[in-house]
Scaffold this motif. Structure first.
Motif, short mmCIF file in Angstrom:
data_model
loop_
_atom_site.label_atom_id
_atom_site.label_comp_id
_atom_site.label_asym_id
_atom_site.label_seq_id
_atom_site.Cartn_x
_atom_site.Cartn_y
_atom_site.Cartn_z
N ALA A 1 10.28 89.09 35.04
CA ALA A 1 9.15 89.66 35.37
C ALA A 1 8.00 88.94 34.96
O ALA A 1 6.80 88.65 35.50
N THR A 2 8.07 88.60 33.57
CA THR A 2 6.82 87.76 33.11
C THR A 2 6.79 86.48 33.88
O THR A 2 5.51 86.17 33.91
N ARG B 1 3.69 83.08 37.31
CA ARG B 1 3.74 82.36 38.60
C ARG B 1 2.62 82.60 39.61
O ARG B 1 1.95 81.89 40.34
N ALA B 2 2.64 84.11 39.67
CA ALA B 2 1.50 84.62 40.63
C ALA B 2 -0.04 84.25 40.14
O ALA B 2 -0.78 84.03 40.86
N ASP B 3 -0.20 84.39 38.42
CA ASP B 3 -1.35 83.89 38.08
C ASP B 3 -1.83 82.56 38.44
O ASP B 3 -2.98 82.24 38.48
N SER C 1 -5.08 81.41 40.54
CA SER C 1 -6.01 80.53 40.19
C SER C 1 -6.24 79.38 40.83
O SER C 1 -7.33 78.77 41.33
N ALA C 2 -5.04 79.01 41.32
CA ALA C 2 -5.18 77.50 42.05
C ALA C 2 -5.81 77.66 43.39
O ALA C 2 -6.65 76.96 43.79
N ALA C 3 -5.48 79.04 44.12
CA ALA C 3 -5.93 78.92 45.42
C ALA C 3 -7.45 79.05 45.41
O ALA C 3 -8.37 78.52 46.18
N LEU D 1 2.20 72.96 44.26
CA LEU D 1 1.13 73.97 44.17
C LEU D 1 0.51 74.53 45.25
O LEU D 1 0.51 75.41 45.82
N LEU D 2 -0.23 73.29 45.91
CA LEU D 2 -1.04 73.42 47.08
C LEU D 2 -0.11 74.18 48.34
O LEU D 2 -0.33 74.84 48.97
N LYS D 3 0.98 73.54 48.65
CA LYS D 3 1.90 73.98 49.66
C LYS D 3 2.46 75.36 49.17
O LYS D 3 2.31 76.22 50.21
N ALA D 4 2.65 75.77 48.23
CA ALA D 4 3.14 77.07 47.56
C ALA D 4 1.99 78.13 48.01
O ALA D 4 2.16 79.23 48.59
N VAL D 5 0.74 77.42 47.82
CA VAL D 5 -0.53 78.67 47.92
C VAL D 5 -0.49 79.03 49.24
O VAL D 5 -0.68 80.22 49.69
N ILE D 6 -0.30 77.92 50.12
CA ILE D 6 -0.79 78.12 51.57
C ILE D 6 0.49 78.87 52.18
O ILE D 6 0.41 79.95 52.86
N LEU D 7 1.82 78.58 51.78
CA LEU D 7 2.75 79.26 52.37
C LEU D 7 2.88 80.65 52.10
O LEU D 7 3.27 81.55 52.66
N GLU D 8 2.89 80.92 50.77
CA GLU D 8 2.97 82.43 50.33
C GLU D 8 1.98 83.02 50.68
O GLU D 8 1.90 84.43 51.17
#
Length: 203
Positions: A9-10, A15-17, A21-23, A60-67
């Motif tokens: 959970a942590t 990861r969500a943080d 932040s990156a987005a 990270l950029l790819k993950a930001v967009i896909l998620e």
């Protein structure tokens, strides 16, 4: 002593943080100008910590967009479930998209220009995710044509609609007098050639 196992959970929260932040930084500063140190500091982490969750800044950029797209798609699918009337469904789709832009951490539409930094495989993955997101929109526009409410549902119309909605992030003020409900009504009326009731101004 063995290494203490990380709490799932942590890990998920951290990861969500990182993603949030990156987005935000990618939108505010641009992808190239944002460093992993910037992202780590914004997420309250050590400089190398983001790489525990992502292999690189590009990953990270790819993950930001896909998620962001996946979360928005889940919201819109839930919102239109059981809404059979095409006009009502269009209005729900528009309102839900605006909510993703203005009420949730959804920076995907604002980062489309940054996909040029990604390789062809990553761009294909993002294009496929966006195609999935657009399916209920095109189906709804086609249904409006079938019932005589809309003259044409040629694909450029859908893209023009997204462009209009996404551009609202440049001028819409949440603290202004226009609500997102009013903005959704205005967008639908504009698409259909009507004039919405006055709900106040964006400023």
């Amino acid at each position: 002593m063995g290494r203490r196992k990380a709490d799932p959970a942590t890990d998920a929260n951290r990861r969500a943080d990182v993603l949030r932040s990156a987005a935000r930084l990618f939108v505010e500063q641009g992808f190239e100008a944002t460093t992993t140190r910037d992202i780590a500091e914004a997420a309250g982490m050590r400089s190398g910590s983001p790489f525990y969750h992502f292999r690189s800044k590009l990953d990270l950029l790819k993950a930001v967009i896909l998620e962001g797209l996946a979360n928005s798609d889940a919201r819109q699918q839930a919102a239109v479930a059981g809404v059979d009337d095409p006009l009502a469904r269009l209005r729900v789709l528009v309102r839900t998209h605006l909510a993703s832009l203005h009420e949730f951490d959804c920076d995907s539409p604002l980062l489309i220009g940054e996909t040029r930094a990604l390789d062809a495989a990553a761009r294909r993955d993002i294009a496929a995710a966006f195609d999935t997101y657009q399916i209920p929109w095109q189906q709804t526009l086609d249904a409006l044509v079938a019932q005589g409410t809309l003259a044409s549902a040629a694909p450029p119309l859908r893209l023009w609609l997204f462009g209009m909605l996404n551009w609202s992030t440049h001028w819409y003020r949440p603290d202004g007098t226009m609500t997102l409900d009013a903005l959704a009504d205005s967008a639908v009326a504009t698409l259909l050639g009507g004039v919405p009731q006055s709900h106040g101004s964006a400023a």
